[in-house]
Motif scaffolding. Structure first.
Motif, PDB file in Angstrom:
ATOM      1  N   THR A 275       0.843  -1.202   0.000  1.00 54.96           N
ATOM      2  CA  THR A 275       0.000   0.000   0.000  1.00 54.96           C
ATOM      3  C   THR A 275       0.873   1.245   0.000  1.00 54.96           C
ATOM      4  O   THR A 275       1.957   1.266   0.557  1.00 54.96           O
ATOM      5  CB  THR A 275      -0.927   0.013   1.232  1.00 54.96           C
ATOM      6  N   PRO A 276       0.385   2.317  -0.633  1.00 53.74           N
ATOM      7  CA  PRO A 276       1.225   3.510  -0.806  1.00 53.74           C
ATOM      8  C   PRO A 276       1.175   4.428   0.415  1.00 53.74           C
ATOM      9  O   PRO A 276       0.346   4.271   1.308  1.00 53.74           O
ATOM     10  CB  PRO A 276       0.572   4.193  -2.010  1.00 53.74           C
ATOM     11  N   ASP A 277       2.109   5.382   0.424  1.00 50.23           N
ATOM     12  CA  ASP A 277       2.035   6.449   1.410  1.00 50.23           C
ATOM     13  C   ASP A 277       0.769   7.267   1.121  1.00 50.23           C
ATOM     14  O   ASP A 277       0.270   7.269  -0.005  1.00 50.23           O
ATOM     15  CB  ASP A 277       3.276   7.343   1.305  1.00 50.23           C
ATOM     16  N   PRO A 278       0.197   8.009   2.075  1.00 53.75           N
ATOM     17  CA  PRO A 278       0.769   8.224   3.390  1.00 53.75           C
ATOM     18  C   PRO A 278       0.321   7.235   4.465  1.00 53.75           C
ATOM     19  O   PRO A 278       0.877   7.234   5.549  1.00 53.75           O
ATOM     20  CB  PRO A 278       0.257   9.630   3.729  1.00 53.75           C
ATOM     21  N   TRP A 292      -6.995 -10.612  -4.416  1.00 54.09           N
ATOM     22  CA  TRP A 292      -7.139  -9.304  -3.785  1.00 54.09           C
ATOM     23  C   TRP A 292      -6.718  -9.337  -2.316  1.00 54.09           C
ATOM     24  O   TRP A 292      -6.817 -10.363  -1.651  1.00 54.09           O
ATOM     25  CB  TRP A 292      -8.602  -8.826  -3.851  1.00 54.09           C
ATOM     26  N   ILE A 293      -6.299  -8.181  -1.842  1.00 58.57           N
ATOM     27  CA  ILE A 293      -6.120  -7.970  -0.408  1.00 58.57           C
ATOM     28  C   ILE A 293      -6.932  -6.732  -0.039  1.00 58.57           C
ATOM     29  O   ILE A 293      -6.740  -5.657  -0.612  1.00 58.57           O
ATOM     30  CB  ILE A 293      -4.648  -7.779  -0.018  1.00 58.57           C
ATOM     31  N   VAL A 313      -9.218  -1.975  -1.431  1.00 57.15           N
ATOM     32  CA  VAL A 313      -8.698  -3.239  -1.962  1.00 57.15           C
ATOM     33  C   VAL A 313      -7.550  -2.936  -2.906  1.00 57.15           C
ATOM     34  O   VAL A 313      -7.507  -1.879  -3.546  1.00 57.15           O
ATOM     35  CB  VAL A 313      -9.774  -4.065  -2.708  1.00 57.15           C
ATOM     36  N   VAL A 314      -6.619  -3.874  -2.977  1.00 53.35           N
ATOM     37  CA  VAL A 314      -5.474  -3.735  -3.856  1.00 53.35           C
ATOM     38  C   VAL A 314      -5.171  -5.108  -4.446  1.00 53.35           C
ATOM     39  O   VAL A 314      -5.385  -6.128  -3.770  1.00 53.35           O
ATOM     40  CB  VAL A 314      -4.251  -3.195  -3.077  1.00 53.35           C
ATOM     41  N   PRO A 315      -4.757  -5.181  -5.716  1.00 55.63           N
ATOM     42  CA  PRO A 315      -4.378  -6.489  -6.260  1.00 55.63           C
ATOM     43  C   PRO A 315      -3.274  -7.119  -5.420  1.00 55.63           C
ATOM     44  O   PRO A 315      -2.341  -6.435  -4.978  1.00 55.63           O
ATOM     45  CB  PRO A 315      -3.885  -6.157  -7.674  1.00 55.63           C
ATOM     46  N   GLN A 320      -2.637  -0.296  -8.102  1.00 54.55           N
ATOM     47  CA  GLN A 320      -3.322   0.862  -7.545  1.00 54.55           C
ATOM     48  C   GLN A 320      -4.465   0.428  -6.642  1.00 54.55           C
ATOM     49  O   GLN A 320      -5.358  -0.307  -7.061  1.00 54.55           O
ATOM     50  CB  GLN A 320      -3.874   1.734  -8.687  1.00 54.55           C
ATOM     51  N   PRO A 321      -4.488   0.866  -5.380  1.00 60.68           N
ATOM     52  CA  PRO A 321      -5.606   0.536  -4.490  1.00 60.68           C
ATOM     53  C   PRO A 321      -6.891   1.242  -4.924  1.00 60.68           C
ATOM     54  O   PRO A 321      -6.861   2.295  -5.574  1.00 60.68           O
ATOM     55  CB  PRO A 321      -5.143   1.039  -3.128  1.00 60.68           C
TER      56      PRO A 321
END
Length: 700
Positions: A275-278, A292-293, A313-315, A320-321
């Motif tokens: 997962t990306p910041d922040p 998926w997660i 959700v993100v692959p 990209q979430p």
């Protein structure tokens, strides 16, 4: 499944049930009492067996006579019937979890004076067997999909844990060693305290793989970080988990979702940040097809706990979430995928309720498999999407409910507290809406006293909730019922700062405590007076934690209350900096006290204490590092110096949330005595009767 205790228990229940039913029918229902609190059993943690036939769950009992708490595991068939005890009395067990192959019911327990370990109950019969034997104890665990492994959460052991493990294998010395003086604590962390833990060191919680058959443990992650919430991929090759792995983790909330190979032997050298910041991201859940997660995310780091906690959700392979609940604007928890991986289940706070919701993986309409004015706690999904859920309502504590195939109305399976509640007559509670001073719509729960006569004005207690982020939900609340049984109307507002009403409503008190929330709290009092329920000359106020803070702000701005009880509140906020465990929150919300003195002073009830004339009882636990007793001591000392009516009660060995039964009882007795004396005007002492004789001098 056979259980060697079940036949005897069923026989005893069969022969005693008619007599108990007859006895109960002959009793006149009565109001709830303080002692009834210790008869209520707390039901939680439902887990459906892999074959969908059984639900394991936990039941906690507060044993007043022995001044302790016990938690046992029970089991009940999904088609109903009598509950079967699975673990013994006199030892506590928690975290029931079925092995995916259905052979074992596992749980955590600290037995024979040892550390918390994973134990197994074989469904074919027999006694519980300890599976793990770690020197530091197991914090948490999860089964691998093939039932051959566990992922354990273990904290780095203390030197004394390692030494104790070595000494277990040695013969006991003829002369017991002299107790050693504890060494000094050397602190070098920014975040160095935590309630229930105390001072923090550099020992961290990491993931370990445990081989069930070989009983070997392999460390998976490492470093100066804490790792938590592990979730297995369906093929058992990977683990997703949450962790703040920034260089200044003590100064921020930038936790993320990470993925690591389950057989990782390099202790976390090869991790993938998913997962990306922040951030902050937490609670990963893997879809059953492995694509998926899902996880919980916050979108504005500046708001930290004032944020709405969204579902994203993100692959699983990265990408990209997608935040699914932006339009919903309600905080979510406890994510689970449906068996076909097309939907995600979650619980959500909403308008004084907590419902079980469901949304398509790609986003879209949110439905509520279990909705309405109730509170869903923990829950479990079976392979056919049947649901076992912990549900409470205004008039009943938590019980276990079952929803076949996730459709229709849930059926209550357990009857843990039915015997007690058959004897009780409960007060009615309404969910009411009213307007605050500035026109903001606010809601809360209003309890009328037993035997209330319409049009009669009654003594009324305002009970602000803690948090401040949180809400009064449609759940059973013993204290409100106790007050109502003693002739009080009870007001439980959800003012600004509360969750369940959207992020703007929640963040309205950001760095501005005791202002808009004060207006909303007293607006509920105005509403109850206007309805002809609350007697304006007999009002009391009191709460715990932020409820105690609210109480201090309220009585500093109005003299309309005849009595107040402030539990675990604050006084001079700047004096808590470096003393409680909120250093990170203060820096984000208020800035440094030496840079923003005006902000810190504005939200310090201590500077308004000269305005307080309300008789006030201050309380707290002496080892509370959440909201330390310092705040209650400061407010008490100031009021005492001013010659105001006040008292301070300090409970030894108590953290922020009290656990010792006799202390909990004593606290409720003091609540009643204080309010009865000052709000109702009863001639009895403001202290409980058994305390009056030993008091050094009268309160008045």
């Amino acid at each position: 499944m056979k259980n060697r205790f079940s036949s005897a228990i069923l026989f005893l229940l069969a022969i005693s049930a008619p007599a108990l039913a007859q006895e109960s029918a002959q009793k006149t229902p009565r109001g709830i009492t303080i002692d009834d609190f210790f008869q209520i059993r707390d039901v939680s943690q439902p887990e459906i067996s892999p074959d969908g036939q059984w639900i394991a769950y936990a039941v906690r009992t507060r044993i007043l006579k022995e001044d302790k708490n016990e938690q046992r595991l029970w089991m009940i068939a999904t088609h109903g019937g009598e509950a079967i005890p699975m673990t013994a009395e006199s030892v506590s067990s928690s975290h029931p979890s079925w092995s995916p192959d259905g052979k074992y019911l596992s749980f955590l327990s600290a037995r024979d004076g040892g550390k918390s370990q994973v134990w197994l109950l074989d469904r074919r019969g027999g006694e519980a067997v300890r599976l793990t034997d770690t020197v530091q104890g197991v914090d948490d665990f999860e089964w691998s999909p093939d039932s051959t492994r566990l992922v354990l959460i273990l904290r780095d052991p203390k030197p004394e844990d390692i030494e104790a493990a070595k000494n277990r294998e040695k013969p006991a010395p003829a002369t017991p060693p002299r107790p050693r003086t504890p060494p000094p604590l050397v602190i070098d962390r920014l975040q160095f305290k935590r309630d229930t833990v105390g001072y923090l060191d550099r020992r961290r919680a990491h993931l370990y793989e445990f081989n069930v058959s070989a009983k070997t443990t392999t460390q998976i992650t490492s470093g100066d970080f804490d790792d938590s919430e592990p979730a297995w991929s369906p093929d058992g090759r990977l683990l997703a988990f949450s962790s703040n792995r920034t260089s200044d983790a003590d100064a921020n909330y930038k936790s993320h979702i990470w993925v690591v190979a389950a057989d990782n032997a390099d202790k976390g050298a090869r991790l993938t940040q998913l997962t990306p910041d922040p951030g902050s991201d937490s609670a990963p859940a893997w879809s059953r097809d492995g694509k998926w997660i899902a996880y919980v995310t916050e979108l504005d780091p500046h708001l930290f706990y004032y944020n709405t906690r969204h579902l994203a959700v993100v692959p699983a392979t990265g990408g990209q979430p997608n935040v699914l609940t932006r339009a919903f604007d309600r905080s979510v928890r406890r994510l689970r995928f449906s068996s076909d991986s097309k939907y995600i289940y979650f619980t959500a706070e909403d308008d004084g309720m907590q419902n079980l919701c469901r949304i398509p993986v790609g986003g879209g309409e949110i439905t509520r498999p279990i909705g309405g004015r109730l509170a869903v706690g923990t829950y479990s999904l079976s392979k056919d999407d049947s649901i076992a859920a912990q549900i409470s309502t205004i008039d009943r504590p938590d019980e276990i409910f079952y929803l076949l195939n996730g459709a229709g109305e849930p059926t209550r399976l357990t009857k843990t507290n039915d015997g007690l509640f058959a004897e009780l007559r409960l007060a009615h509670a309404d969910y009411v809406h009213f307007k605050s001073k500035d026109g903001t719509n606010v809601a809360g729960y209003l309890y009328k006293p037993l035997d209330y006569t319409p049009g009669k004005k009654v003594p009324t207690l305002l009970n602000p909730h803690g948090g401040p982020v949180g809400q009064y939900a449609a759940a059973f609340y013993h204290l409100a019922q106790l007050y109502a049984a003693n002739g009080y109307a009870v007001l439980l507002p959800n003012p600004r700062g509360s969750s369940g009403y959207g992020q703007k409503f929640c963040a309205a008190i950001y760095a501005d405590w005791g202002n808009k929330d004060y207006q909303d709290d007293v607006a509920m009092v105005d509403y109850a007076v206007a309805q002809g329920i609350a007697d304006p000359d007999r009002l009391g106020v009191g709460g715990w934690s932020y409820g105690g803070i609210s109480t201090d702000f309220i009585i500093a701005q109005t003299q309309r209350f005849k009595a107040a009880i402030s539990g675990a509140g604050v006084a001079l906020i700047a004096s808590f900096y470096g003393h409680d465990h909120y250093q990170r929150d203060y820096d984000i919300e208020l800035g440094h006290p030496w840079d923003n003195k005006a902000v810190w002073d504005r939200i310090s009830p201590f500077y308004r204490v000269a305005s307080i004339t309300t008789p006030t009882l201050f309380m707290g636990g002496d080892i509370d590092w959440n909201v330390p007793i310092l705040g209650s001591e400061q407010m008490y000392e100031a009021m005492k110096t001013l010659g105001r009516t006040t008292e301070l009660v300090v409970y030894p060995g108590e953290y922020h949330g009290f656990t010792i039964p006799t202390h909990i009882k004593d606290r409720m007795e003091r609540f009643m005595a204080w309010y009865n004396h000052y709000v109702k005007g009863d001639s009895a002492s403001a202290r409980p009767p058994e305390q009056t004789a030993t008091a050094s001098k009268p309160v008045d």
